[in-house]
Design a protein around this motif. Sequence first.
Motif, short mmCIF file in Angstrom:
data_model
loop_
_atom_site.label_atom_id
_atom_site.label_comp_id
_atom_site.label_asym_id
_atom_site.label_seq_id
_atom_site.Cartn_x
_atom_site.Cartn_y
_atom_site.Cartn_z
N ALA A 1 0.83 -1.20 0.00
CA ALA A 1 0.00 0.00 0.00
C ALA A 1 0.87 1.26 0.00
O ALA A 1 0.60 2.22 -0.71
CB ALA A 1 -0.91 -0.01 1.21
N LEU B 1 2.39 1.72 -3.43
CA LEU B 1 1.37 2.21 -4.36
C LEU B 1 1.14 3.71 -4.13
O LEU B 1 1.06 4.50 -5.07
CB LEU B 1 0.07 1.43 -4.13
CG LEU B 1 -0.92 1.40 -5.29
CD1 LEU B 1 -0.29 0.74 -6.49
CD2 LEU B 1 -2.18 0.67 -4.87
N PHE B 2 1.07 4.08 -2.85
CA PHE B 2 0.86 5.49 -2.49
C PHE B 2 1.99 6.36 -3.06
O PHE B 2 1.76 7.39 -3.69
CB PHE B 2 0.78 5.63 -0.97
CG PHE B 2 0.70 7.05 -0.51
CD1 PHE B 2 -0.48 7.75 -0.62
CD2 PHE B 2 1.81 7.70 0.01
CE1 PHE B 2 -0.57 9.06 -0.21
CE2 PHE B 2 1.74 9.01 0.42
CZ PHE B 2 0.55 9.69 0.31
N TYR C 1 1.76 6.70 -6.91
CA TYR C 1 0.76 7.65 -7.37
C TYR C 1 1.17 9.09 -7.05
O TYR C 1 0.97 10.01 -7.84
CB TYR C 1 -0.61 7.36 -6.75
CG TYR C 1 -1.27 6.12 -7.28
CD1 TYR C 1 -1.12 5.75 -8.61
CD2 TYR C 1 -2.05 5.31 -6.45
CE1 TYR C 1 -1.72 4.62 -9.09
CE2 TYR C 1 -2.65 4.17 -6.94
CZ TYR C 1 -2.49 3.82 -8.27
OH TYR C 1 -3.09 2.70 -8.76
N ALA C 2 1.74 9.27 -5.85
CA ALA C 2 2.15 10.63 -5.44
C ALA C 2 3.23 11.17 -6.38
O ALA C 2 3.20 12.34 -6.77
CB ALA C 2 2.63 10.61 -4.01
N ILE D 1 3.72 10.33 -9.54
CA ILE D 1 3.10 10.69 -10.83
C ILE D 1 2.43 12.06 -10.72
O ILE D 1 2.61 12.93 -11.58
CB ILE D 1 2.06 9.63 -11.25
CG1 ILE D 1 2.75 8.30 -11.53
CG2 ILE D 1 1.32 10.08 -12.50
CD1 ILE D 1 1.80 7.21 -11.95
N SER D 2 1.66 12.26 -9.63
CA SER D 2 0.96 13.54 -9.47
C SER D 2 1.93 14.70 -9.38
O SER D 2 1.75 15.74 -10.01
CB SER D 2 0.11 13.51 -8.19
OG SER D 2 -0.62 12.34 -8.12
N LEU D 3 2.99 14.52 -8.57
CA LEU D 3 3.97 15.60 -8.41
C LEU D 3 4.66 15.90 -9.74
O LEU D 3 4.93 17.05 -10.06
CB LEU D 3 5.00 15.23 -7.35
CG LEU D 3 4.50 15.34 -5.91
CD1 LEU D 3 5.50 14.70 -4.95
CD2 LEU D 3 4.28 16.79 -5.53
N LEU E 1 3.32 15.62 -12.70
CA LEU E 1 2.39 16.43 -13.49
C LEU E 1 2.34 17.85 -12.96
O LEU E 1 2.29 18.82 -13.70
CB LEU E 1 0.99 15.82 -13.43
CG LEU E 1 0.76 14.55 -14.22
CD1 LEU E 1 -0.56 13.95 -13.84
CD2 LEU E 1 0.77 14.88 -15.70
N LEU E 2 2.38 17.97 -11.62
CA LEU E 2 2.19 19.27 -10.97
C LEU E 2 3.35 20.21 -11.24
O LEU E 2 3.16 21.40 -11.45
CB LEU E 2 2.03 19.04 -9.46
CG LEU E 2 1.57 20.19 -8.61
CD1 LEU E 2 0.24 20.69 -9.09
CD2 LEU E 2 1.45 19.73 -7.17
N ASN F 1 -5.26 -0.62 -1.19
CA ASN F 1 -4.81 -0.55 -2.59
C ASN F 1 -5.93 -0.07 -3.51
O ASN F 1 -5.72 0.80 -4.35
CB ASN F 1 -4.34 -1.93 -3.07
CG ASN F 1 -3.10 -2.36 -2.32
OD1 ASN F 1 -2.42 -1.53 -1.73
ND2 ASN F 1 -2.84 -3.65 -2.30
N PRO G 1 -3.13 20.19 -13.71
CA PRO G 1 -2.47 18.88 -13.80
C PRO G 1 -1.85 18.45 -12.48
O PRO G 1 -1.03 19.15 -11.91
CB PRO G 1 -1.40 19.10 -14.87
CG PRO G 1 -1.21 20.57 -14.92
CD PRO G 1 -2.53 21.18 -14.58
#
Lengths: 280, 173
Positions: free
Chosen positions: A13, A16-17, A20-21, A23-25, A27-28, B51, B71
């Motif tokens: 978990a 995974l967190f 994702y974080a 990927i977001s950063l 993009l940001l 998950n 974004p």
Amino acid sequence: MRTLLNFLVKHRAWFLFIFYAVISLGLLFKNNPYQRHVYLTSASHVTGSVYKLSNSVTGYFNLRAINDDLQRQNAELSSELLALRDQVDKLTLKVYGDSVPAIEPVRKYDFILAKVINNSISRPHNYITIDKGSLDGVRPEMGVIDQNGVIGVVEIVNDRFARIISLLNPDFRLSCKVKGNDIIGSLVWDGKDSRTALVEELPKHTVFAPGDTIVTSGFSAMFPPDIPVATVIERATTNDDNFYTLRVRLLTEFAQLSTVRIVVNSDLNDIKEIEANMKQ
Amino acid sequence: MAKTVFSYILLFVVLVAAQAVVFNQICLFGVAVPLVFIFFILRLPVNTGPNTLLTLGFILGLTVDVFSDTPGMNALCCTVLAGLRNPILHLYLPREDNISNPIPSMKSLTGSVYLKYVITAITLYCALYFILESFTFFALRMLILRIAASTLLTFIIIICIDSLTSLKSEKRL
């Protein structure tokens, strides 16, 4: 190896967190707006279609105010047309008899009309989506205006939709001047109010009075010269003592945009080519 | 099972569309922005694994980002909220075996537990969102005002949606 696998499975978990974080950063903080992918913006097919659908309902809301603006501009243009026709008549009389054929003037600027299908004014970075794309001749870095003044610059183009960087976006600086003198400043939004902005980097000898009109300089090739942008409110206080900064009231009503015009400059490609050659 | 999955897909689509078309256009008094779509994360069943929560949260945030030209911002905030949802829920609900319906709502949890759970999650989300947003223009008073006003507005709308959905399920019975 086994303990490593156990460790990974036990804390999956967290991984995974973090995944994702990251990927977001990514993009940001990918700062260059021209490199953002068209699929992750409001100019993509799906989002564009949704906004087009909702605009078919909301498009009627501001018709009265827009109609007033158009009437006013129509009156101005009519009077200008009459004055010009008068002048042409006089000049024709004057040169009558000269058998020199008049040279057809080359039209430098053309306009594409487009409808605004999505617009924001409350965020720190505001964008506008329109319903014309590359199939209609819209290209990145074309200027966008409406009947009142400057709106922004085309940023991302899909075949049917395009996204515009609004003037209400600190990433966009517009080269402009106080009408009547040729001293260049740069207009930028400070994020406080959708109706006002700042004109920065004006030299200290600039002459101005509250109520003066700010117009485009015509140096950027995106906009024709002398398009009205804003009116001066007052001198803004800044830390920079070497330049004047003016607080200006924008002429465009960003809260009620409807139809916009995209400026097609036939010289744009030539100018870009020359600038690209100069960089090499 | 299939019915539950379908109703969640429907909720996802409706919330994203409502956020894109209606709520993104709202900015009350220049400060209060409703961020209603996070209701989807709050609504996921109590026994959802971390998950699944994280993945759904990330997808939700990214979808809203695509519509609002921000974004990564909502994607990051949603991922954090999805990761912290179960801890927040267990803060107010020590044992989850004594509730009849695994879907959190005003009826299935008791009123005070649900309200505390929702307000904590929304405050967290709004704080994170506007702190990230203020990287462009920093003004502390404006930031606090925006967080407080947006939390309040989002809270009111989410409670309204919750009462609407529970009303519908009662009628069906």
